[in-house]
Write an enzyme that holds these catalytic residues in place. Structure first.
Site, short mmCIF file in Angstrom:
data_model
loop_
_atom_site.label_atom_id
_atom_site.label_comp_id
_atom_site.label_asym_id
_atom_site.label_seq_id
_atom_site.Cartn_x
_atom_site.Cartn_y
_atom_site.Cartn_z
N ARG A 1 0.84 -1.19 0.00
CA ARG A 1 0.00 0.00 0.00
C ARG A 1 0.87 1.24 0.00
O ARG A 1 2.08 1.15 0.11
CB ARG A 1 -0.95 -0.02 1.21
CG ARG A 1 -0.21 -0.41 2.49
CD ARG A 1 -0.61 0.30 3.69
NE ARG A 1 -0.48 1.72 3.59
CZ ARG A 1 0.65 2.39 3.76
NH1 ARG A 1 1.82 1.76 3.99
NH2 ARG A 1 0.67 3.70 3.69
N GLY A 2 0.22 2.41 -0.10
CA GLY A 2 0.96 3.66 -0.24
C GLY A 2 1.06 3.95 -1.74
O GLY A 2 1.41 3.06 -2.53
N ALA A 3 0.74 5.20 -2.10
CA ALA A 3 0.59 5.52 -3.52
C ALA A 3 1.80 5.11 -4.39
O ALA A 3 1.63 4.38 -5.37
CB ALA A 3 0.28 7.02 -3.66
N GLN B 1 -2.49 2.27 9.90
CA GLN B 1 -1.19 2.43 9.24
C GLN B 1 -0.22 3.22 10.11
O GLN B 1 1.00 3.07 9.98
CB GLN B 1 -1.36 3.16 7.89
CG GLN B 1 -2.00 2.32 6.80
CD GLN B 1 -3.50 2.50 6.74
OE1 GLN B 1 -4.15 2.80 7.76
NE2 GLN B 1 -4.09 2.31 5.57
N ASN C 1 -5.70 12.44 0.60
CA ASN C 1 -4.84 11.59 1.43
C ASN C 1 -5.72 10.78 2.38
O ASN C 1 -6.95 10.93 2.40
CB ASN C 1 -3.81 12.44 2.19
CG ASN C 1 -2.71 11.56 2.78
OD1 ASN C 1 -2.12 10.74 2.07
ND2 ASN C 1 -2.44 11.68 4.06
N LYS C 2 -5.09 9.92 3.15
CA LYS C 2 -5.79 9.01 4.05
C LYS C 2 -6.88 9.71 4.86
O LYS C 2 -6.67 10.83 5.35
CB LYS C 2 -4.75 8.38 4.99
CG LYS C 2 -5.25 7.42 6.03
CD LYS C 2 -6.11 6.30 5.49
CE LYS C 2 -5.48 5.50 4.37
NZ LYS C 2 -6.43 4.65 3.62
N ARG D 1 -7.37 -0.11 -6.99
CA ARG D 1 -7.59 1.01 -6.07
C ARG D 1 -7.71 2.29 -6.91
O ARG D 1 -6.81 2.61 -7.68
CB ARG D 1 -6.42 1.13 -5.06
CG ARG D 1 -6.30 -0.12 -4.17
CD ARG D 1 -5.46 0.14 -2.94
NE ARG D 1 -6.16 0.98 -1.99
CZ ARG D 1 -5.58 1.55 -0.93
NH1 ARG D 1 -4.29 1.37 -0.71
NH2 ARG D 1 -6.28 2.30 -0.10
N ASP E 1 -2.19 11.12 -2.09
CA ASP E 1 -2.43 10.07 -3.10
C ASP E 1 -2.74 10.67 -4.47
O ASP E 1 -2.59 10.01 -5.49
CB ASP E 1 -3.58 9.17 -2.67
CG ASP E 1 -3.13 8.24 -1.57
OD1 ASP E 1 -3.02 8.69 -0.41
OD2 ASP E 1 -2.82 7.07 -1.88
#
Ligand code: MRU
Length: 334
Positions: free
Chosen positions: A44-46, A189, A240-241, A84, A230
């Site tokens: 995960r993570g862009a 996270q 973002n998150k 995603r 992201d």
């Protein structure tokens, strides 16, 4: 240590759902398995998602007969691009690989060429993480207490990270006093991944629940907030998150600088503003349990967006590998 590595014609993915307790790897050359790893947030993570997809596209033709190469490659494109929706890096990497595939379609050893291309996307990310960190140093006006959200370290990228790499560089330059880590509900996270990275880096940190940040700010215990992104639109609006927007609003009220750190490739040149960003909605089951432990009844209604959007007016600056951008955002001329 890397979140994703290409070894012996397979992708080695550090399974982030098992951290911080177990360091386990997924070794696979199967596009479906890699797509599921992205969907399940095992990776995960862009930037890390983009790099993973690039390797998956190369692997999609590893054992193809000539007749099936195109079909296998484009089936993989179709599968990966529905994993995603929010992080633009995924689509950027897919587009780069598609372009390269078409340009080199008639060449021998196309598989090896695609692997080299994926490795190039990966090594670019390693370099630009360092440039983001160097450019970010100027945001620290004194030895600071910093708050961050989600995970933006080596786990989320190909290199050493974005926002967390700015923090790492700041610490190395004696500009960080302490890091406050939002646990980052619902998948943690922050308390699982960022805490684990900070432990490895030996940087002092404290985990807080997402709802504690306002109280800390009220007590003047936070000097600045840095998070990742992201997708960044042309006017500077940044996804973002989920929970990042809360922080930006709180910073605005408490007059605390709020920075985004992201690669230049997180800027979506096809989107004018926040109305164009598609926000991923996760399965509501993710907020009904912690790990495998149920915390409420699954029959209840719930809403689980994975990201929110910080409007540009709440952002003090966007730290990229090119430079720090601020209002009015003009990303085109760098
Ligand atoms: O759902 P996730 O864990 O993939 O979300 C990650 C984030 O929101 C990060 O802040 C973002 O991808 C930047 S990573 C350098």
């Amino acid at each position: 240590m890397y979140s994703v590595e290409f070894i012996e014609n397979k992708l080695k993915i550090l399974d982030q759902t098992k951290l911080p307790f177990v360091e386990e790897y997924i070794n696979t050359d199967d596009v479906e398995r890699i797509s599921q790893a992205i969907e399940k947030l095992e990776v995960r993570g862009a930037p890390a998602i983009g790099i993973t997809a690039a390797y998956a596209l190369a692997l999609s033709i590893k054992n193809s007969t000539i007749e099936k190469i195109k079909n296998n490659f484009y089936s993989a494109v179709n599968r990966l691009q529905i994993t995603r929706p929010t992080a633009v890096n995924l689509f950027y990497a897919i587009d780069e690989m598609k372009k390269f595939f078409e340009e080199n379609f008639n060449k021998k050893n196309l598989y090896l060429l695609l692997i080299e291309k994926a490795k190039q996307i990966h090594s670019n990310d390693i370099n630009l993480c360092e440039r983001i960190a160097e450019n970010g140093l100027s945001i620290f006006k004194k030895k600071s207490n910093v708050l961050t959200h989600c995970n933006t370290g080596f786990l989320a990228t190909g290199g050493n990270g974005t926002a967390l790499n700015v923090i790492k560089k700041g610490y190395e330059n004696n500009l960080i006093e302490h890091v406050f880590v939002d646990e980052t509900r619902p998948l943690f996270q922050g308390s699982r991944l960022t805490a684990w990275e900070l432990e490895k880096l030996k940087i002092p940190f404290t985990i807080i629940t997402d709802s504690t940040s306002a109280f800390l700010m009220q007590q003047n215990k936070i000097d600045l907030v840095i998070t990742g992104a992201d997708r960044i639109t042309l006017n500077g609006d940044s996804a973002n998150k989920i929970g990042t927007y809360n922080l930006a609003v709180l910073c605005n009220y408490h007059k605390i600088p709020f920075y985004i750190a992201a690669p230049y490739t997180t800027i979506d040149f096809n989107s004018s503003d926040k109305s164009k960003i598609k926000i991923e909605e996760r399965n509501k089951k993710e907020i009904f349990k912690i790990g495998n432990h149920k915390i409420t009844k699954e029959i209840y209604q719930a809403y689980a967006p994975a990201f929110d959007i910080i409007p540009n007016e709440l952002i003090s600056g966007i730290i990229t590998d090119a430079k720090i951008f601020s209002k009015p955002y003009n990303f085109i001329n760098v």
